[in-house]
Motif scaffolding. Structure first.
Motif, short mmCIF file in Angstrom:
data_model
loop_
_atom_site.label_atom_id
_atom_site.label_comp_id
_atom_site.label_asym_id
_atom_site.label_seq_id
_atom_site.Cartn_x
_atom_site.Cartn_y
_atom_site.Cartn_z
N LEU A 188 -43.18 -1.55 -2.75
CA LEU A 188 -42.25 -0.51 -3.53
C LEU A 188 -41.75 0.44 -2.22
O LEU A 188 -40.70 0.83 -2.63
CB LEU A 188 -42.87 0.36 -4.39
CG LEU A 188 -43.58 -0.31 -5.67
CD1 LEU A 188 -44.40 0.62 -6.59
CD2 LEU A 188 -42.48 -0.68 -6.37
N ALA A 189 -42.44 0.64 -1.18
CA ALA A 189 -41.83 1.31 0.02
C ALA A 189 -40.81 0.65 0.52
O ALA A 189 -39.87 1.24 0.93
CB ALA A 189 -43.20 1.72 0.94
N LYS A 190 -40.91 -0.67 0.86
CA LYS A 190 -40.00 -1.36 1.48
C LYS A 190 -38.83 -1.32 0.64
O LYS A 190 -37.63 -1.44 1.06
CB LYS A 190 -40.38 -3.03 1.69
CG LYS A 190 -41.48 -3.02 2.95
CD LYS A 190 -41.81 -4.38 3.11
CE LYS A 190 -43.05 -4.37 4.02
NZ LYS A 190 -43.80 -5.75 3.81
N MET A 191 -39.16 -1.56 -0.73
CA MET A 191 -37.63 -1.63 -1.81
C MET A 191 -37.12 -0.26 -1.71
O MET A 191 -35.96 -0.29 -1.80
CB MET A 191 -38.51 -1.83 -3.11
CG MET A 191 -37.45 -1.95 -4.15
SD MET A 191 -38.38 -2.18 -5.94
CE MET A 191 -36.92 -2.21 -7.09
N SER A 192 -37.84 0.82 -1.55
CA SER A 192 -37.19 2.25 -1.41
C SER A 192 -36.56 2.21 -0.27
O SER A 192 -35.26 2.96 -0.21
CB SER A 192 -38.39 3.29 -1.26
OG SER A 192 -39.20 3.03 -2.52
N LEU A 193 -36.72 1.69 1.03
CA LEU A 193 -35.87 1.82 2.12
C LEU A 193 -34.77 1.06 1.95
O LEU A 193 -33.54 1.57 2.36
CB LEU A 193 -36.82 1.05 3.17
CG LEU A 193 -38.33 1.91 3.76
CD1 LEU A 193 -38.77 1.42 4.85
CD2 LEU A 193 -37.90 3.44 4.08
N VAL A 194 -34.78 -0.10 1.30
CA VAL A 194 -33.71 -1.02 1.10
C VAL A 194 -32.70 0.01 0.12
O VAL A 194 -31.33 -0.10 0.48
CB VAL A 194 -34.02 -2.08 0.29
CG1 VAL A 194 -32.61 -3.14 -0.08
CG2 VAL A 194 -34.61 -3.24 1.22
N HIS A 195 -33.15 0.42 -0.85
CA HIS A 195 -32.02 1.27 -1.52
C HIS A 195 -31.68 2.66 -0.88
O HIS A 195 -30.47 3.17 -1.04
CB HIS A 195 -32.83 2.00 -2.90
CG HIS A 195 -33.21 0.74 -3.93
ND1 HIS A 195 -33.48 0.98 -5.11
CD2 HIS A 195 -33.20 -0.57 -3.71
CE1 HIS A 195 -33.61 -0.16 -5.83
NE2 HIS A 195 -33.51 -1.13 -4.94
N ALA A 196 -32.70 3.44 -0.04
CA ALA A 196 -31.97 4.53 0.62
C ALA A 196 -30.93 3.89 1.67
O ALA A 196 -30.11 4.69 1.82
CB ALA A 196 -33.23 5.08 1.40
N GLU A 197 -31.21 2.88 2.40
CA GLU A 197 -30.18 2.44 3.17
C GLU A 197 -28.88 2.30 2.53
O GLU A 197 -27.87 2.47 3.22
CB GLU A 197 -30.79 0.98 3.89
CG GLU A 197 -29.93 0.15 4.83
CD GLU A 197 -29.97 0.67 6.24
OE1 GLU A 197 -31.21 0.64 6.86
OE2 GLU A 197 -29.10 1.06 6.82
N ALA A 198 -29.01 1.81 1.57
CA ALA A 198 -27.57 1.43 0.79
C ALA A 198 -27.00 2.80 0.22
O ALA A 198 -25.77 2.71 0.00
CB ALA A 198 -27.99 0.33 -0.46
#
Ligand code: PBG
Length: 335
Positions: free
Chosen positions: A156-166
């Protein structure tokens, strides 16, 4: 003279005086529902100019990002400030480990980039949970039918970084794993995303009102239920504990979900926290009223307005609702 014979009773306090005229009623109105309170959830699909009706979810469509943009522009011009995105994932991309959730070119990051380019003034909230991406439909990594907490949080943390990056403005963990808010906050901060907010699904109940949503995502459970991570509808104090923890761990906004059957929870939380509170008027709450409207039993416009007003009266600052467009109409015609 016997007072029973007088025409008017001697009642010094008559509360009806304040209800006599629309103007007076408007003056004493305690709760105001406005477009700024509403957040419309969207189901995003691949493609262009594509719109698919969802079975058992009347009036709701899966939309490709271009059509989604149009609708977002429309409601934004009427005062809506935020939208929430949920991905519809091809069955062939769903796996046990939900690997598609981490694809930086996945449907959510691509849609966020597209929307931020064309409509930067709308606040974008993305869902953080694995259920749209898992073959079994659970919100986490499963081992021998157990949903694993710590392993799930790392993804979930990695997924959050992907969304934040976007470019997501808020990421919204809806998984109910323990400790995920603190872990995600840390991951965002050490990666430089100190401005990305966390809207936490703090008190999310194992409700029977999520079925139409699962139809929209094709995320029906392949086994079991979500009761080992989502909350027991019987519990109120536990909701306050969940919210308190999320607040301590760094959540910016706390959510209660579902909304209209859980007004007591919203109200109690209002007394306990100074953080903004979101409520999710979920798919089943919406579908019940739509169905009754179709049968001629109820007027959905009035019932939706009353429902969302009640959610606000209970203490919510913002409401996720599929009825947003209907209520926008109601708000225009009231006065
Ligand atoms: C899954 C998720 C669900 C909803 C929002 N995020 C379904 C579930 O927990 O099974 C439900 C929303 C709705 O019913 O409108 N993480």
């Amino acid at each position: 003279m016997n007072f029973l014979e007088k025409n008017t009773l001697q009642i010094p306090i008559r509360l009806r005086r304040n209800r006599r005229l629309p103007s007076i009623r408007n003056l004493i109105k305690e709760t105001h529902l406005t477009p700024q309170d509403l957040i419309l959830p969207f189901f995003v699909i691949e493609g262009e100019k594509t719109s698919q009706a969802v079975k058992n979810f009347p009036g709701i469509y899966r939309l490709s990002k271009d059509l989604l943009l149009k609708k977002a522009e429309e409601i934004h011009s009427q005062g809506v400030q935020a939208i929430a995105l949920f991905p519809v994932i091809e069955p062939s991309l769903k796996t046990e480990s939900a690997h598609e959730a981490l694809n930086p070119k996945g449907i959510i990051p691509e849609t966020v980039r597209y929307l931020k380019k064309h409509l930067p003034s709308v606040c974008i909230i993305t869902d953080i949970a694995l259920d749209p991406f898992t073959s079994h439909g659970h919100d986490g990594i499963v081992k021998e039918e157990e949903v694993l907490n710590d392993e799930t949080i790392k993804i979930l943390a990695k997924m959050s970084l992907v969304h934040a990056e976007a470019g997501a403005d808020f990421i919204a963990p809806s998984d109910m794993m323990d400790g995920r808010i603190g872990y995600i906050r840390k991951a965002l901060d050490i990666s430089g995303f100190t401005n990305t907010g966390i809207l936490s699904y703090s008190a999310k109940y194992a409700s029977s009102l999520y079925n139409p949503f699962r139809f929209a995502l094709n995320s029906n459970l392949q086994f079991g239920n979500k009761k080992t991570y989502q909350m027991d509808p019987a519990n109120q104090k536990e909701a306050l504990l969940e919210a308190e923890l999320d607040e301590k761990e760094g959540a910016d906004i706390l959510m209660v979900k579902p909304a209209s059957l859980y007004l007591d929870v919203i109200s109690k939380l209002r007394e306990k926290t100074n953080k903004p509170i979101a409520a999710y008027h979920v798919s089943g709450e919406y579908a019940m009223v739509e169905a009754a409207h179709q049968l001629g039993y109820l007027d959905k416009t009035k019932v939706f307005y009353e429902t969302l007003l009640s959610i606000k009266r209970a203490g919510a600052d913002m409401i996720f609702s599929y009825a947003t467009e209907t209520v926008l109409q109601a708000l225009k015609s009231s006065h």
